[in-house]
Write an enzyme that holds these catalytic residues in place. Structure first.
Site, short mmCIF file in Angstrom:
data_model
loop_
_atom_site.label_atom_id
_atom_site.label_comp_id
_atom_site.label_asym_id
_atom_site.label_seq_id
_atom_site.Cartn_x
_atom_site.Cartn_y
_atom_site.Cartn_z
N VAL A 89 49.27 22.33 57.84
CA VAL A 89 50.37 21.46 58.26
C VAL A 89 51.66 22.25 58.33
CG1 VAL A 89 51.88 19.61 57.40
CG2 VAL A 89 49.43 19.24 57.51
N HIS A 90 52.42 22.01 59.37
CA HIS A 90 53.76 22.59 59.51
C HIS A 90 54.57 21.67 60.41
CE1 HIS A 90 51.26 24.24 62.72
NE2 HIS A 90 52.35 24.38 63.45
N ILE A 91 55.85 21.56 60.11
CA ILE A 91 56.72 20.66 60.85
C ILE A 91 57.74 21.50 61.60
CG2 ILE A 91 58.46 18.83 60.66
CD1 ILE A 91 56.01 19.08 57.89
#
Length: 149
Positions: free
Chosen positions: A97-99
């Protein structure tokens, strides 16, 4: 499958030539690379997770605080009209996950608006920000971020 985000966070294979912008308890903020767009930030969880539902309540709370501060710091630039925030975690080697938090300038060409802004990550060589320019941006943005309350 090799996790490029985990390799980046461990220091084994950094993605960005610039310094981290933020290092917290559960999250790190890095600058995307290669890109021609200064300010394309990526919020990374320190631990390997592949879906948002795997985050704890405490991790979500820290994430919200970071997102707030990043967009406030971005908004100090008069060229920034608004901020985009995206999370997909589906790319080859990037299931961690990365934003993405991306400043949208008022003069962004129509063909790059919305999700098409990802075209600015598809650059190579001389089209990308130089390591020096990226490092200078990261250092200046870190100072802006520290001023946000």
């Amino acid at each position: 499958m090799e996790c490029l985000t985990c390799l980046n966070l461990s220091g084994e294979r950094r993605i960005s030539p610039g310094p981290y912008i933020y290092q917290g308890e559960s999250w790190v903020v890095d600058h995307a690379y290669p890109t021609s767009h200064p300010g394309w930030l990526v919020i990374l969880p320190r631990r390997h997770i592949e879906a948002l539902h795997e985050l704890s309540k405490e991790e979500f709370q820290e994430l919200a605080e970071i997102e707030y501060k990043l967009v406030q710091a971005m908004h100090t630039d008069p060229a920034v009209q608004k901020e985009y925030m995206m999370c997909f975690a589906e790319g080859q080697g990037f299931h961690h996950v990365h934003i993405h938090v991306v400043p949208k300038p008022a003069n962004l060409p129509e063909h790059l608006k919305g999700p098409r802004i990802f075209e600015l990550l598809k650059v190579e060589g001389e089209q990308a920000l130089s390591a020096e320019a990226l490092t200078a941006f990261c250092e200046e943005f870190t100072r802006k971020l520290q001023a946000v309350r």
